[in-house]
Enzyme design. Structure first.
Site, short mmCIF file in Angstrom:
data_model
loop_
_atom_site.label_atom_id
_atom_site.label_comp_id
_atom_site.label_asym_id
_atom_site.label_seq_id
_atom_site.Cartn_x
_atom_site.Cartn_y
_atom_site.Cartn_z
N CYS A 48 -11.05 -3.55 -3.42
CA CYS A 48 -10.07 -4.45 -4.06
C CYS A 48 -10.76 -5.69 -4.63
O CYS A 48 -10.36 -6.20 -5.68
CB CYS A 48 -8.99 -4.88 -3.08
SG CYS A 48 -7.84 -3.55 -2.72
N ASN A 77 0.83 -1.21 0.00
CA ASN A 77 0.00 0.00 0.00
C ASN A 77 0.86 1.26 0.00
O ASN A 77 1.96 1.29 0.56
CB ASN A 77 -0.98 0.00 1.18
CG ASN A 77 -0.32 -0.15 2.54
OD1 ASN A 77 0.70 -0.79 2.68
ND2 ASN A 77 -0.92 0.46 3.55
N ILE A 78 0.36 2.28 -0.67
CA ILE A 78 1.06 3.57 -0.76
C ILE A 78 0.07 4.66 -0.35
O ILE A 78 -0.96 4.84 -1.01
CB ILE A 78 1.58 3.85 -2.19
CG1 ILE A 78 2.44 2.68 -2.69
CG2 ILE A 78 2.37 5.15 -2.23
CD1 ILE A 78 2.90 2.84 -4.15
N GLU A 79 0.39 5.36 0.73
CA GLU A 79 -0.46 6.48 1.18
C GLU A 79 0.23 7.80 0.86
O GLU A 79 1.45 7.85 0.77
CB GLU A 79 -0.70 6.36 2.70
CG GLU A 79 -1.43 5.08 3.08
CD GLU A 79 -1.56 4.88 4.59
OE1 GLU A 79 -1.02 5.71 5.35
OE2 GLU A 79 -2.20 3.90 4.98
N GLU A 94 -3.11 -4.62 -3.17
CA GLU A 94 -3.58 -5.51 -4.25
C GLU A 94 -3.42 -4.81 -5.60
O GLU A 94 -3.00 -5.40 -6.59
CB GLU A 94 -5.06 -5.87 -4.02
CG GLU A 94 -5.33 -6.69 -2.78
CD GLU A 94 -5.46 -5.88 -1.49
OE1 GLU A 94 -4.99 -4.72 -1.44
OE2 GLU A 94 -6.03 -6.42 -0.54
N HIS A 147 -3.93 0.68 -2.86
CA HIS A 147 -3.97 -0.54 -2.04
C HIS A 147 -2.93 -1.54 -2.54
O HIS A 147 -2.55 -1.54 -3.72
CB HIS A 147 -5.36 -1.15 -2.07
CG HIS A 147 -6.36 -0.33 -1.30
ND1 HIS A 147 -7.49 -0.86 -0.72
CD2 HIS A 147 -6.37 0.99 -0.99
CE1 HIS A 147 -8.16 0.10 -0.10
NE2 HIS A 147 -7.51 1.23 -0.26
N CYS A 159 -10.24 -5.36 0.93
CA CYS A 159 -11.45 -4.56 1.12
C CYS A 159 -12.39 -4.77 -0.07
O CYS A 159 -12.02 -5.36 -1.09
CB CYS A 159 -11.08 -3.09 1.27
SG CYS A 159 -10.57 -2.34 -0.28
N1 THU Z 1 -5.32 -1.46 2.50
C1 THU Z 1 -4.86 -2.22 1.46
O1 THU Z 1 -3.73 -2.02 0.97
N2 THU Z 1 -5.67 -3.20 0.95
C2 THU Z 1 -6.93 -3.44 1.44
O2 THU Z 1 -7.74 -4.02 0.75
C3 THU Z 1 -7.26 -2.95 2.78
C4 THU Z 1 -6.63 -1.63 3.09
C5 THU Z 1 -4.48 -0.35 2.98
C6 THU Z 1 -5.01 1.01 2.56
C7 THU Z 1 -4.44 1.91 3.63
O3 THU Z 1 -3.13 2.29 3.23
C8 THU Z 1 -4.33 1.03 4.86
O4 THU Z 1 -4.42 -0.33 4.39
C9 THU Z 1 -5.43 1.27 5.88
O5 THU Z 1 -6.67 1.10 5.32
ZN ZN Z 2 -8.41 -2.66 -0.83
#
Ligand code: THU
Ligand code: ZN
Length: 317
Positions: free
Chosen positions: A128, A85-87, A100, A98, A125
Site C-alpha cells: 500500500c 479490505n475485501i477478501e 487503502e 486492501h 503494508c
Molecule cells: N490489509 C489492508 O487492508 N491494508 C494493509 O495495508 C494491511 C493489510 C488487509 C488485507 C487482508 O484483508 C487483511 O488486512 C489481513 O492482512
Molecule cells: Zn496494504
C-alpha cells in the site's frame, strides 16, 4: 447498529451513524458534513477523519482473516471516501483488496483528481505504501490510527529510497490519466449491453497504464440495475497494480444502492447482486485482463457474465 463509540451523540454523528451502515449504503462523508462535525464536536478535522475509520470498517469483507481494516481518503473536493479490505473466499490471497486501495479507487471513481490525506485503521503494508507513493504530487499525507497523537506523515518518509514511476521514466498519473481517445473496434449500438459497454469504454479512457499501454475498464450491473465502473491502475512495480475488475468491485461494494435508504448493512451483498460485467481493453495489448476479471467476478457472483469489447486509440488528424 450501535452509535459510533468514539464520538459524542450530535445530530450529524447520529445521521451519519444511521446512514453509513456498510455495503449497500454509500461510503462517503460530504465536505459539509465534515465541517458540521467539527463545529458540533469541537474536534479537529484529522481527529474526525480518524473517527470515521470506525464507519469505514463496516464495509470490511474479511471471510478469511476476520481482520477488518478501514481507510479514508480526503479528496481535493473536501469529500471523504471510505474504503475497507475485501477478501475473496476460494481465491489466492494475492487477489485481496486492501482498505487503502478501496478508499483511493473509490475516490477515483468519483473523479477526484487529487487526495489531501489518507487515514488507515491499521499500519499500511509495503504494498500500500508503494501504491500511495504513485499518487500524483503533492501526494496525500498519511494519518495512522495507531499514532493518533502524531501529525500526518508524508508518504515519502514511509518509503525511503522508493522505486517510483521515474525509475521507468514516467510521471505519476494515477487519478489524472486520460482521456486516451479510445473507441470501440466494433460499435455495439444495437447490442443489449451497449450502455454498459459505453461505461466500460469511458472507464478505460480514464485508466492508468503508463507501463504497458494496456488500458482497460470494467462496468458492472447489479440485479437492481445499478451500474458501477473501475479502471486499471498500473504500478511501476507491477504487482501492486489494481486490476479493472477489482476497481469496479470496489465501486460496487462502497457505492451504495442509492436513494433507497435502510437497505444497506453488513448483510447486504452488493457484490453478490452483480449480474453482468463488460471489460473494455485495447486490441493488441501485451496482456489481457479477461481471465483474471472472470475469475474474481465468479468468486463473488457465480452466475454473473463478463463479456469483452476491444478498443483502439483513434488519432485525430
Ligand atoms: N490489509 C489492508 O487492508 N491494508 C494493509 O495495508 C494491511 C493489510 C488487509 C488485507 C487482508 O484483508 C487483511 O488486512 C489481513 O492482512
Ligand atoms: Zn496494504
Amino acid at each position: 447498529m450501535p452509535i459510533h463509540p468514539g464520538l459524542p451523540r450530535t445530530p450529524t454523528v447520529e445521521r451519519l451513524d444511521a446512514r453509513l451502515v456498510g455495503p449497500g449504503s454509500a461510503a462517503v462523508v460530504e465536505a459539509a458534513e465534515l465541517a458540521a462535525l467539527e463545529i458540533e464536536t469541537g474536534l479537529d478535522q484529522n481527529a474526525l477523519i480518524l473517527a470515521c475509520l470506525e464507519w469505514a470498517r463496516r464495509w470490511a469483507r474479511a471471510p478469511l482473516s476476520s481482520f477488518e481494516v478501514g481507510a479514508a481518503a480526503l479528496g481535493e473536493s473536501g469529500r471523504l471516501y471510505l474504503g475497507a479490505n475485501i477478501e475473496f473466499r476460494g481465491l489466492p490471497l494475492s487477489q485481496t483488496i486492501h482498505a487503502e486501495q478501496s478508499a483511493i479507487a473509490h475516490a477515483w471513481a468519483h473523479e477526484e483528481t487529487g487526495l489531501r490525506l489518507i487515514a488507515t485503521s491499521a499500519a499500511p503494508c509495503g504494498f500500500c505504501r508503494q501504491f500511495m507513493f504513485e499518487l500524483p504530487e503533492p501526494r496525500p499525507q498519511l494519518l495512522l490510527a495507531s499514532e493518533a497523537d502524531h501529525p500526518p506523515t508524508p508518504i515519502e518518509s514511509l518509503l525511503p529510497s522508493a522505486f517510483g514511476p521515474t525509475q521507468l521514466g514516467r510521471a505519476p498519473q494515477l487519478l489524472r490519466s486520460g482521456p486516451h481517445g479510445l473507441q470501440l473496434v466494433e460499435p455495439v449500438e444495437h447490442s443489449e449491453h451497449a450502455e454498459l459497454t459505453a461505461l466500460a469504454l469511458a472507464a478505460a479512457n480514464r485508466s492508468s497504464a503508463p507501463y504497458t499501454g494496456a488500458r482497460s475498464g470494467v462496468a458492472l450491473e447489479t440485479v437492481g440495475g445499478q451500474r458501477f465502473v473501475g479502471a486499471v491502475a498500473e504500478s511501476v512495480a507491477y504487482n501492486p497494480t489494481l486490476a479493472p475488475m477489482q476497481a469496479a468491485l470496489i465501486s460496487a461494494h462502497h457505492g451504495g444502492r442509492g436513494g433507497r435508504g435502510g437497505q444497506g448493512g453488513r448483510g447486504s451483498d452488493m457484490l453478490g447482486s452483480i449480474v453482468r460485467a463488460v471489460l473494455v481493453e485495447v486490441e493488441g495489448s501485451p496482456l489481457s485482463q479477461l481471465d483474471g476479471a472472470r475469475q474474481i467476478l465468479a468468486s463473488v457472483a457465480p452466475a454473473a457474465t463478463c463479456s469483452v469489447a476491444l478498443a483502439r486509440a483513434v488519432v485525430v488528424a
